[in-house]
Write a protein that holds these residues in place. Structure first.
Motif, PDB file in Angstrom:
ATOM      1  N   TYR A  48       0.843  -1.189   0.000  1.00 57.89           N
ATOM      2  CA  TYR A  48       0.000   0.000   0.000  1.00 57.89           C
ATOM      3  C   TYR A  48       0.885   1.249   0.000  1.00 57.89           C
ATOM      4  CZ  TYR A  48      -3.943  -2.970   1.497  1.00 57.89           C
ATOM      5  OH  TYR A  48      -4.925  -3.937   1.578  1.00 57.89           O
ATOM      6  N   HIS A  49       0.249   2.391  -0.236  1.00 62.56           N
ATOM      7  CA  HIS A  49       0.939   3.670  -0.129  1.00 62.56           C
ATOM      8  C   HIS A  49       0.130   4.573   0.794  1.00 62.56           C
ATOM      9  CE1 HIS A  49       2.861   1.905  -3.677  1.00 62.56           C
ATOM     10  NE2 HIS A  49       3.880   2.719  -3.425  1.00 62.56           N
ATOM     11  N   ALA A  50      -0.501   5.590   0.265  1.00 59.48           N
ATOM     12  CA  ALA A  50      -1.331   6.479   1.073  1.00 59.48           C
ATOM     13  C   ALA A  50      -2.716   5.864   1.272  1.00 59.48           C
ATOM     14  CB  ALA A  50      -1.456   7.843   0.398  1.00 59.48           C
ATOM     15  N   VAL A  51      -3.297   6.085   2.443  1.00 62.31           N
ATOM     16  CA  VAL A  51      -4.660   5.637   2.729  1.00 62.31           C
ATOM     17  C   VAL A  51      -5.424   6.846   3.266  1.00 62.31           C
ATOM     18  CG1 VAL A  51      -6.125   4.053   4.028  1.00 62.31           C
ATOM     19  CG2 VAL A  51      -3.863   3.302   3.257  1.00 62.31           C
ATOM     20  N   GLY A  52      -6.150   7.510   2.374  1.00 62.54           N
ATOM     21  CA  GLY A  52      -6.874   8.709   2.758  1.00 62.54           C
ATOM     22  C   GLY A  52      -6.632   9.813   1.752  1.00 62.54           C
ATOM     23  N   PRO A  67     -10.058   5.206   2.976  1.00 64.96           N
ATOM     24  CA  PRO A  67     -10.033   4.521   4.271  1.00 64.96           C
ATOM     25  C   PRO A  67     -11.083   3.428   4.390  1.00 64.96           C
ATOM     26  CG  PRO A  67      -9.751   6.870   4.579  1.00 64.96           C
ATOM     27  CD  PRO A  67     -10.078   6.675   3.131  1.00 64.96           C
ATOM     28  N   GLU A  68     -12.273   3.677   3.878  1.00 63.47           N
ATOM     29  CA  GLU A  68     -13.334   2.670   3.991  1.00 63.47           C
ATOM     30  C   GLU A  68     -13.028   1.428   3.159  1.00 63.47           C
ATOM     31  OE1 GLU A  68     -14.854   5.935   1.131  1.00 63.47           O
ATOM     32  OE2 GLU A  68     -13.682   5.783   2.988  1.00 63.47           O
ATOM     33  N   LEU A  69     -12.317   1.604   2.046  1.00 65.85           N
ATOM     34  CA  LEU A  69     -11.938   0.452   1.234  1.00 65.85           C
ATOM     35  C   LEU A  69     -10.816  -0.320   1.909  1.00 65.85           C
ATOM     36  CD1 LEU A  69     -12.218  -1.227  -1.298  1.00 65.85           C
ATOM     37  CD2 LEU A  69     -10.732   0.384  -2.502  1.00 65.85           C
ATOM     38  N   PHE A  70      -9.860   0.390   2.496  1.00 64.98           N
ATOM     39  CA  PHE A  70      -8.791  -0.289   3.226  1.00 64.98           C
ATOM     40  C   PHE A  70      -9.362  -1.088   4.388  1.00 64.98           C
ATOM     41  CE2 PHE A  70      -5.559  -0.072   6.709  1.00 64.98           C
ATOM     42  CZ  PHE A  70      -4.689  -1.009   6.164  1.00 64.98           C
ATOM     43  N   GLU A  71     -10.326  -0.516   5.095  1.00 65.01           N
ATOM     44  CA  GLU A  71     -10.958  -1.256   6.194  1.00 65.01           C
ATOM     45  C   GLU A  71     -11.675  -2.493   5.671  1.00 65.01           C
ATOM     46  OE1 GLU A  71     -13.706  -0.723  10.193  1.00 65.01           O
ATOM     47  OE2 GLU A  71     -13.507   0.972   8.802  1.00 65.01           O
ATOM     48  N   ALA A  72     -12.287  -2.376   4.506  1.00 67.02           N
ATOM     49  CA  ALA A  72     -12.949  -3.543   3.908  1.00 67.02           C
ATOM     50  C   ALA A  72     -11.936  -4.644   3.611  1.00 67.02           C
ATOM     51  CB  ALA A  72     -13.677  -3.131   2.634  1.00 67.02           C
ATOM     52  N   HIS A  73     -10.725  -4.259   3.203  1.00 69.67           N
ATOM     53  CA  HIS A  73      -9.661  -5.246   2.964  1.00 69.67           C
ATOM     54  C   HIS A  73      -9.330  -5.990   4.265  1.00 69.67           C
ATOM     55  CE1 HIS A  73      -7.946  -2.733  -0.629  1.00 69.67           C
ATOM     56  NE2 HIS A  73      -9.167  -3.151  -0.838  1.00 69.67           N
ATOM     57  N   LEU A  74      -9.143  -5.210   5.337  1.00 65.17           N
ATOM     58  CA  LEU A  74      -8.798  -5.822   6.625  1.00 65.17           C
ATOM     59  C   LEU A  74      -9.913  -6.742   7.115  1.00 65.17           C
ATOM     60  CD1 LEU A  74      -7.270  -2.742   8.495  1.00 65.17           C
ATOM     61  CD2 LEU A  74      -6.029  -4.640   7.452  1.00 65.17           C
ATOM     62  N   LYS A  75     -11.137  -6.291   6.981  1.00 61.84           N
ATOM     63  CA  LYS A  75     -12.277  -7.092   7.429  1.00 61.84           C
ATOM     64  C   LYS A  75     -12.369  -8.387   6.641  1.00 61.84           C
ATOM     65  CE  LYS A  75     -17.285  -6.852   8.180  1.00 61.84           C
ATOM     66  NZ  LYS A  75     -18.503  -6.033   8.010  1.00 61.84           N
ATOM     67  N   TYR A  76     -12.162  -8.304   5.341  1.00 59.73           N
ATOM     68  CA  TYR A  76     -12.212  -9.501   4.493  1.00 59.73           C
ATOM     69  C   TYR A  76     -11.122 -10.491   4.887  1.00 59.73           C
ATOM     70  CZ  TYR A  76     -11.673 -12.500   0.413  1.00 59.73           C
ATOM     71  OH  TYR A  76     -11.548 -13.596  -0.412  1.00 59.73           O
ATOM     72  N   LEU A  77      -9.903  -9.993   5.081  1.00 56.62           N
ATOM     73  CA  LEU A  77      -8.802 -10.880   5.458  1.00 56.62           C
ATOM     74  C   LEU A  77      -9.094 -11.593   6.774  1.00 56.62           C
ATOM     75  CD1 LEU A  77      -5.757  -8.617   4.493  1.00 56.62           C
ATOM     76  CD2 LEU A  77      -6.455 -10.728   3.341  1.00 56.62           C
ATOM     77  N   SER A 117      -2.330   8.427  11.052  1.00 53.58           N
ATOM     78  CA  SER A 117      -3.645   8.911  11.474  1.00 53.58           C
ATOM     79  C   SER A 117      -4.792   7.999  11.059  1.00 53.58           C
ATOM     80  CB  SER A 117      -3.894  10.318  10.914  1.00 53.58           C
ATOM     81  OG  SER A 117      -3.874  10.306   9.492  1.00 53.58           O
ATOM     82  N   VAL A 118      -4.646   7.301   9.948  1.00 55.08           N
ATOM     83  CA  VAL A 118      -5.718   6.444   9.429  1.00 55.08           C
ATOM     84  C   VAL A 118      -5.378   4.963   9.551  1.00 55.08           C
ATOM     85  CG1 VAL A 118      -7.088   5.838   7.387  1.00 55.08           C
ATOM     86  CG2 VAL A 118      -6.458   8.232   7.801  1.00 55.08           C
ATOM     87  N   VAL A 119      -4.201   4.577   9.071  1.00 54.79           N
ATOM     88  CA  VAL A 119      -3.843   3.155   9.011  1.00 54.79           C
ATOM     89  C   VAL A 119      -3.662   2.552  10.390  1.00 54.79           C
ATOM     90  CG1 VAL A 119      -2.094   1.503   8.248  1.00 54.79           C
ATOM     91  CG2 VAL A 119      -2.819   3.339   6.725  1.00 54.79           C
ATOM     92  N   LEU A 120      -2.906   3.220  11.255  1.00 57.57           N
ATOM     93  CA  LEU A 120      -2.616   2.651  12.577  1.00 57.57           C
ATOM     94  C   LEU A 120      -3.881   2.322  13.369  1.00 57.57           C
ATOM     95  CD1 LEU A 120      -0.679   1.780  14.793  1.00 57.57           C
ATOM     96  CD2 LEU A 120      -0.496   4.190  15.498  1.00 57.57           C
TER      97      LEU A 120
END
Length: 288
Positions: A48-52, A67-77, A117-120
């Motif tokens: 990944y690179h920037a998230v937001g 951010p909402e798409l990145f969270e969807a990735h984490l939830k799916y995994l 601010s977003v990823v962590l």
């Protein structure tokens, strides 16, 4: 000229994938069984690179993840039973020959402020870990994390890695500057972050060659990430720890389905490599 090169690259990739498709059909059920077994032995590293919102980021907009798409990735995994770890943690398992079935490592290049601010917070929400590859020169500017933010990542159990001192494509620079991009990068990161020892390198733009690998080894790195598609197995890691596979995650407009395809492609390309079909050979013609 750039457009022509891209078209040639895409054409060669299409030819290779077509050949892979023919081979798959010819081998039928046997390959399907082998592929199912192979998936249990390999682990992807996601890039990944920037998230937001990151209007000034010097990357294509597809590499700026919502951010909402990145969270969807984490939830799916998590729903699929994956354990999400740092690159260093994955490498340790590969080195020791431990199972990496349903393991995945997350990596974040360039050190954008929203990595903090977003990823962590999202990683902590999903009990996940990640590796963050910073560019020394950019630490603390308008777009990138400052020292305090990076310290908080480390305190939260994340891995800090080097994306070199100034993000120069390493295979293209004079050999005398490799010490600056690698050794000096590690030295200053250790000095700034309370003795933290960086052991993982991410090649800027995926650019490397044998002399770059030699420099990375000489100046204290244990492993390095390429831009090559595939998954990491005990065999590939122990043979070439400075050529770890990594799949680019982009917002291609297809939402979570696009992510699922990229994840599957990592396994599929890794499997094809065991059959002598490697699309990365084509990529290297254009990158090096």
């Amino acid at each position: 000229m750039i457009k022509k090169v891209c078209l040639v690259f895409l054409a060669l990739v299409v030819v290779l994938l077509a050949a892979a498709g023919v081979a798959w059909k010819l081998n039928g059920e046997r390959w399907q069984q082998e592929y199912a077994a192979f998936r249990k032995t390999g682990a992807p590293v996601l890039m990944y690179h920037a998230v937001g919102p990151e209007e000034g980021a010097d990357w294509p907009k597809t590499l700026i993840m919502k951010p909402e798409l990145f969270e969807a990735h984490l939830k799916y995994l998590k729903e699929q039973g994956y354990t999400i770890v740092t690159v260093a943690e994955l490498a340790e398992r590969l080195q020791q020959g431990k199972s990496v079935d349903k393991y995945v490592a997350l990596s974040f290049d360039d050190g954008y402020k929203n990595n903090h601010s977003v990823v962590l917070p999202l990683l902590q929400k999903y009990d996940a870990k990640g590796s963050f590859f910073v560019i020394n020169r950019d630490i603390g500017d308008e777009l990138h994390m400052n020292e305090q933010e990076i310290k908080e990542l480390i305190a939260a159990g994340m891995e800090l890695g080097s994306h070199t001192y100034s993000h120069n494509p390493l295979a293209a620079i004079d050999e005398k500057y490799l010490v600056w991009e690698t050794d000096t990068s590690r030295y200053w990161l250790k000095k700034k972050f309370d003795g933290y020892i960086v052991r993982t390198l991410a090649y800027p733009n995926g650019s490397y060659n044998e002399r770059v690998i030699a420099a990375a080894k000489k100046y204290g790195f244990y492993r390095a990430l390429t831009g090559h598609a595939g998954v990491n197995t005990a065999a590939t890691y122990q043979k070439a720890p400075f050529e770890m596979y990594r799949v680019t995650v982009a917002d291609d407009g297809n939402g979570l389905e696009g992510f699922k395809k990229r994840l599957e492609h990592a396994y599929f390309f890794g499997f094809l490599q065991t059959k002598g079909i490697d699309i990365n050979i084509v990529r290297d013609i254009f990158v090096q």
